[in-house]
Design a protein around this motif. Structure first.
Motif, PDB file in Angstrom:
ATOM      1  N   ARG A  42     -11.046  20.727   5.117  1.00 44.51           N
ATOM      2  CA  ARG A  42     -11.601  18.842   4.967  1.00 44.51           C
ATOM      3  C   ARG A  42      -9.689  18.454   4.438  1.00 44.51           C
ATOM      4  N   LYS A  45      -9.029  18.135   8.657  1.00 43.66           N
ATOM      5  CA  LYS A  45      -9.272  17.011   8.987  1.00 43.66           C
ATOM      6  C   LYS A  45      -8.908  15.186   7.962  1.00 43.66           C
ATOM      7  N   ASP A  46      -8.461  15.604   7.275  1.00 45.41           N
ATOM      8  CA  ASP A  46      -7.266  14.992   6.671  1.00 45.41           C
ATOM      9  C   ASP A  46      -6.126  14.310   6.954  1.00 45.41           C
ATOM     10  N   HIS A  47      -5.787  15.705   7.293  1.00 40.94           N
ATOM     11  CA  HIS A  47      -3.717  15.823   7.509  1.00 40.94           C
ATOM     12  C   HIS A  47      -4.002  14.752   9.344  1.00 40.94           C
ATOM     13  N   GLN A  48      -5.111  15.344  10.015  1.00 39.11           N
ATOM     14  CA  GLN A  48      -5.302  14.899  11.141  1.00 39.11           C
ATOM     15  C   GLN A  48      -5.787  13.704  11.388  1.00 39.11           C
ATOM     16  N   ASP A  49      -6.272  12.783  10.579  1.00 33.66           N
ATOM     17  CA  ASP A  49      -6.677  11.433  10.837  1.00 33.66           C
ATOM     18  C   ASP A  49      -4.996  10.908   9.931  1.00 33.66           C
ATOM     19  N   MET A  50      -3.883  11.351   8.946  1.00 40.42           N
ATOM     20  CA  MET A  50      -2.748  10.554   8.738  1.00 40.42           C
ATOM     21  C   MET A  50      -2.615  10.765   9.704  1.00 40.42           C
ATOM     22  N   LYS A  52      -3.285  10.431  13.206  1.00 42.73           N
ATOM     23  CA  LYS A  52      -3.531   9.164  13.535  1.00 42.73           C
ATOM     24  C   LYS A  52      -2.482   7.944  13.360  1.00 42.73           C
ATOM     25  N   ASN A  53      -3.067   8.094  12.597  1.00 44.57           N
ATOM     26  CA  ASN A  53      -2.425   6.416  12.137  1.00 44.57           C
ATOM     27  C   ASN A  53      -0.944   6.373  11.115  1.00 44.57           C
TER      28      ASN A  53
END
Length: 109
Positions: A42, A45-50, A52-53
């Motif tokens: 988890r 996944k949060d780090h990858q979303d961060m 990307k944004n």
């Protein structure tokens, strides 16, 4: 030497012993999955979303502790960060440890 009662009881419990020995290992793996592996997935996944944004104007902190403002974002694995007035460096996206919103103050240590 061996009493008849002891000799008869030894052969009866062979099938259940294996089950009793395997259940604790299965239980340990289930507990390890929920306490270690799942939260780690988890977090990744949060780090990858961060990453990307990330957008221009955001304040970022690198894993090396450098704080700067994003000046250029492309689809490449690098972004351009201004760490001082007129000093721009390229930073690999995966080396960003924290993204702070525009105007968010630096946290006190």
């Amino acid at each position: 030497m061996i009493t008849p009662a002891f000799a008869q009881g030894a052969g009866m419990s062979g099938g259940t012993d294996i089950l009793v020995q395997v259940v604790p290992f299965i239980l340990i793996f289930v507990i390890m999955y929920f306490l270690i592996l799942r939260p780690q997935q988890r977090r990744a996944k949060d780090h990858q979303d961060m990453i990307k944004n990330v957008r221009r104007g955001d304040t970022v902190v690198t894993t090396g502790g450098i704080v700067g403002r994003v000046t250029k974002v492309t689809e490449a694995p690098e972004i351009e960060v201004e760490i001082a007035p007129n000093v721009n460096v390229k930073v690999v996206r995966t080396m960003i440890s924290e993204v702070r919103a525009k105007g968010e103050p630096v946290k006190a240590a």
